[in-house]
Structures are given as structure tokens and as C-alpha cells.
Design a protein around this motif. Structure first.
Motif, mmCIF file in Angstrom:
data_model
loop_
_atom_site.group_PDB
_atom_site.id
_atom_site.type_symbol
_atom_site.label_atom_id
_atom_site.label_comp_id
_atom_site.label_asym_id
_atom_site.label_seq_id
_atom_site.Cartn_x
_atom_site.Cartn_y
_atom_site.Cartn_z
ATOM 1 N N UNK A 8 29.260 62.628 112.595
ATOM 2 C CA UNK A 8 30.105 63.715 113.100
ATOM 3 C C UNK A 8 29.560 65.079 112.694
ATOM 4 N N UNK A 9 28.993 65.174 111.518
ATOM 5 C CA UNK A 9 28.490 66.461 111.044
ATOM 6 C C UNK A 9 27.279 66.931 111.849
ATOM 7 N N UNK A 10 26.659 66.033 112.595
ATOM 8 C CA UNK A 10 25.485 66.387 113.412
ATOM 9 C C UNK A 10 25.864 66.849 114.817
ATOM 10 N N UNK A 11 27.132 66.664 115.207
ATOM 11 C CA UNK A 11 27.573 67.051 116.544
ATOM 12 C C UNK A 11 27.831 68.546 116.611
ATOM 13 N N UNK A 12 27.401 69.165 117.699
ATOM 14 C CA UNK A 12 27.634 70.597 117.903
ATOM 15 C C UNK A 12 27.993 70.820 119.365
ATOM 16 N N UNK A 13 29.278 71.012 119.619
ATOM 17 C CA UNK A 13 29.768 71.248 120.975
ATOM 18 C C UNK A 13 31.072 72.013 120.861
ATOM 19 N N UNK A 14 31.328 72.906 121.785
ATOM 20 C CA UNK A 14 32.519 73.749 121.702
ATOM 21 C C UNK A 14 33.814 72.961 121.777
ATOM 22 N N UNK A 15 33.785 71.733 122.266
ATOM 23 C CA UNK A 15 34.989 70.917 122.373
ATOM 24 C C UNK A 15 35.088 69.842 121.290
ATOM 25 N N UNK A 16 34.254 69.949 120.271
ATOM 26 C CA UNK A 16 34.305 69.005 119.160
ATOM 27 C C UNK A 16 34.429 69.813 117.874
ATOM 28 N N UNK A 17 35.429 69.487 117.063
ATOM 29 C CA UNK A 17 35.600 70.217 115.807
ATOM 30 C C UNK A 17 34.436 69.915 114.865
ATOM 31 N N UNK A 18 34.096 70.914 114.054
ATOM 32 C CA UNK A 18 33.007 70.749 113.097
ATOM 33 C C UNK A 18 33.519 70.102 111.809
ATOM 34 N N UNK A 19 32.678 69.293 111.208
ATOM 35 C CA UNK A 19 32.966 68.735 109.891
ATOM 36 C C UNK A 19 32.531 69.773 108.868
ATOM 37 N N UNK A 30 37.824 61.771 102.171
ATOM 38 C CA UNK A 30 38.396 62.816 103.017
ATOM 39 C C UNK A 30 37.297 63.456 103.865
ATOM 40 N N UNK A 31 37.601 63.701 105.143
ATOM 41 C CA UNK A 31 36.737 64.493 106.011
ATOM 42 C C UNK A 31 37.512 65.768 106.317
ATOM 43 N N UNK A 32 37.027 66.909 105.856
ATOM 44 C CA UNK A 32 37.660 68.200 106.143
ATOM 45 C C UNK A 32 37.004 68.779 107.379
ATOM 46 N N UNK A 33 37.841 69.095 108.380
ATOM 47 C CA UNK A 33 37.335 69.609 109.649
ATOM 48 C C UNK A 33 37.897 70.994 109.906
ATOM 49 N N UNK A 34 37.210 71.747 110.757
ATOM 50 C CA UNK A 34 37.693 73.070 111.117
ATOM 51 C C UNK A 34 39.005 72.951 111.881
ATOM 52 N N UNK A 35 39.832 73.993 111.800
ATOM 53 C CA UNK A 35 41.069 74.051 112.573
ATOM 54 C C UNK A 35 40.770 74.769 113.880
ATOM 55 N N UNK A 36 41.198 74.165 114.970
ATOM 56 C CA UNK A 36 41.017 74.776 116.280
ATOM 57 C C UNK A 36 42.392 74.890 116.921
#
Length: 70
Positions: A8-19, A30-36
């Protein structure tokens, strides 16, 4: 879990939250992700089901989401 977080941390797309961070809080991993801000995909799918036209997200909308560029 660790492998999923790494991928997941390797994915970069505007419709996928970042790890942002992966850690163990002492009791659980725990996986902390950005809030969108905005509607989740789940909300959109439930709205489509409620409308009674589709059992899932309409194909055209799914393709539009997938085709969006960063």
C-alpha cells in the motif's frame, strides 16, 4: 499485514489514500493513513444499491475513478 502495508505504501494515485506510518501500538499492528475529506467508495456503492439501478458501482463510474490521473 506487514506485506499489505508495504504494498500500500508504494501506491500513488489521487483516489487512494497514502500510508503515513506502520507501527505496533503494543497490542495491535496499525496502519496510519492520510485523512481525505469526501464520500467513501462504500457510500457511493450503497447509494447505487439504494437507487435500485445497480447492485454495485456502475461500470462507467468505476472506469472514471480508475482512469483519473494524479
Amino acid at each position: 499485514f506487514a506485506e499489505e502495508a508495504r504494498l500500500m505504501s508504494r501506491l500513488a494515485h489521487r483516489n487512494i489514500v497514502r500510508v503515513l506510518e506502520v507501527f505496533d501500538d503494543g497490542a495491535h499492528p496499525v496502519i496510519a493513513m492520510e485523512y481525505v475529506d469526501g464520500e467513501s467508495l462504500g457510500v457511493l456503492i450503497r447509494a447505487a444499491k439504494t437507487a435500485g439501478k445497480h447492485r454495485v458501482l456502475p461500470f462507467v463510474e468505476a472506469v472514471a475513478f480508475s482512469a483519473q490521473q494524479k
